[in-house]
Design a protein around this motif. Structure first.
Motif, PDB file in Angstrom:
ATOM      1  N   HIS A 164       1.706   1.584 -11.529  1.00  0.00           N
ATOM      2  CA  HIS A 164       0.602   1.646 -10.511  1.00  0.00           C
ATOM      3  C   HIS A 164      -0.431   0.823 -10.517  1.00  0.00           C
ATOM      4  O   HIS A 164      -0.978  -0.027  -9.508  1.00  0.00           O
TER       5      HIS A 164
ATOM      6  N   ARG B 190       1.529   6.356  -7.013  1.00  0.00           N
ATOM      7  CA  ARG B 190       0.543   7.201  -7.415  1.00  0.00           C
ATOM      8  C   ARG B 190       0.820   8.833  -7.271  1.00  0.00           C
ATOM      9  O   ARG B 190       0.550   9.509  -8.171  1.00  0.00           O
ATOM     10  N   ARG B 191       1.451   9.053  -6.133  1.00  0.00           N
ATOM     11  CA  ARG B 191       2.056  10.252  -5.833  1.00  0.00           C
ATOM     12  C   ARG B 191       3.155  10.701  -7.174  1.00  0.00           C
ATOM     13  O   ARG B 191       3.176  11.760  -7.699  1.00  0.00           O
TER      14      ARG B 191
ATOM     15  N   THR C   2       0.770  -1.183   0.173  1.00  0.00           N
ATOM     16  CA  THR C   2      -0.030   0.093   0.166  1.00  0.00           C
ATOM     17  C   THR C   2       0.776   1.206   0.030  1.00  0.00           C
ATOM     18  O   THR C   2       0.558   2.332  -0.861  1.00  0.00           O
ATOM     19  N   GLU C   3       1.982   1.198   0.734  1.00  0.00           N
ATOM     20  CA  GLU C   3       2.909   2.468   0.839  1.00  0.00           C
ATOM     21  C   GLU C   3       3.437   2.452  -0.631  1.00  0.00           C
ATOM     22  O   GLU C   3       3.627   3.705  -0.917  1.00  0.00           O
TER      23      GLU C   3
ATOM     24  N   GLU D 258       0.877   3.934  -2.839  1.00  0.00           N
ATOM     25  CA  GLU D 258       0.567   5.357  -2.643  1.00  0.00           C
ATOM     26  C   GLU D 258       1.835   6.265  -3.121  1.00  0.00           C
ATOM     27  O   GLU D 258       1.614   7.357  -3.819  1.00  0.00           O
TER      28      GLU D 258
END
Length: 361
Positions: free
Chosen positions: A169, A63-64, A56-57, A60
């Motif tokens: 992603h 994604r960023r 998940t990290e 994220e």
């Protein structure tokens, strides 16, 4: 009688009530029962939780990063459009200079224009100015053209990086969904195993959970029973009324998923591990100065009676055993190991430097 140091004194009526409660027996700690669906499932849930957190990290971060590259590509594209407009304008200015030179002298060489001019000195100045203007425009055209090419290359790189990050992603999203599906399936197995243990009134053996680095209190004396990183919502509070309690709620509930690690709030020794009754699977830890903490409605335990624990050490995994309507941790701070001797756990934690939801949990 003077209360022991470090413990808050209680009013006389409360002490009388507690004295009556002391005759109540603590739920017997049943002998641990081993089983293939017990500690093994607990350990796998803990492992998948850690893996899901890592993915998940990473998801994220990707994604960023994709968003940053997308914004960069758009910004570079806008700058490139500006440069191209400038270039078009400069080409227009270069044409104007050429036309002005044609109007003043046509195709005649500079020497002939000077000889035919009424004012040779003025013609020389005009010739020099026109030449300088042309050179300046040429330099601007070359510089802007080079800047446009560099911008175009940077924009292309940004678009490529953006597409690569988006693809990565998407791949991570598939991995993440797969982990969540497996985790949900194992959570159901873990809870089913816990329910069987509670129904039988016999605890399974302690799960040897591999705690990730940083899971413990990192030198702090007191911590929250659930890490803020694991996510929780404070639900039923101390003293609240409800149809599920005979009188008042005796602790603080933390709404969390099944399998969420539950931590000892401080150093101490496991006073009891029990299965069955209203609290389902529960652990009680004795701390310094006679304080006790209780962790109830668990799906599994990771400690044994008499075992020493450190602040932040996992003592079990949250569940919904016993008198519970959904996954949560029921947490109490008590002055004795017995039900009815609890104090407001949120106030107690604040007084001991733990502010829930404020970065100190």
């Amino acid at each position: 009688m003077r209360p022991p140091r470090g413990r808050r004194s209680l009013p006389g009526p409360v002490l009388s009530a507690l004295a009556a409660l002391l005759v109540l027996p603590f739920p017997a700690t049943a002998a641990p029962v081993a089983g293939p669906d017990g500690p093994a499932v607990s350990a796998e849930v803990a492992r998948l939780l850690t893996e899901a957190e890592r993915v998940t990290e990473e998801y994220e971060r990707g994604r960023r990063a994709a968003a940053v590259q997308r914004a960069r590509a758009h910004r570079l594209q806008e700058e490139l459009a500006d440069r191209r407009r400038e270039l078009t304008d400069l080409h227009g200015r270069a044409g104007e200079v050429a036309r002005a030179q044609y109007r003043t002298g046509g195709t005649l060489p500079p020497t002939a224009r000077l000889l035919l001019a009424d004012d040779p000195e003025a013609a020389l100045r005009a010739e020099r100015a026109a030449r300088q203007a042309g050179q300046a425009v040429d330099r601007l055209v070359r510089g802007t053209d080079r800047a446009a090419r560099l911008l175009e290359e940077a924009a292309a790189r940004a678009r490529t990086a953006w597409r690569d990050l988006e693809a990565r992603h998407a791949r991570l999203a598939v991995v993440k969904r797969g982990l969540e599906t497996r985790l949900e399936r194992l959570r159901r197995r873990l809870q089913a195993t816990a329910d069987r243990s509670v129904a039988a009134g016999r605890c399974r053996g302690a799960a040897r959970l591999e705690q990730p680095s940083g899971a413990r209190g990192a030198g702090r004396t007191w911590v929250a029973p659930v890490s803020e990183a694991d996510g929780y919502e404070l639900s039923a509070g101390f003293g609240s009324a409800g149809k599920h309690w005979a009188r008042r709620h005796t602790g603080q509930d933390f709404a969390v998923d099944i399998g969420t690690p539950v931590r000892s709030i401080g150093a101490g020794r496991v006073h009891a591990v029990s299965c069955g009754g209203a609290f389902g699977i529960e652990v009680v830890v004795r701390h310094a100065n006679g304080w006790y903490s209780q962790y109830a409605h668990l799906a599994s335990v990771a400690v044994e009676q008499g075992q020493g624990v450190a602040a932040g050490q996992w003592v079990g995994q949250a569940g919904t055993t016993g008198n519970s309507t959904g996954p949560h941790l029921h947490f109490e701070v008590r002055v004795t190991p017995y039900l009815g001797s609890g104090v407001d756990p949120l106030r107690w934690l604040r007084e001991h430097g733990v502010v829930l939801g404020g970065g100190r949990a």
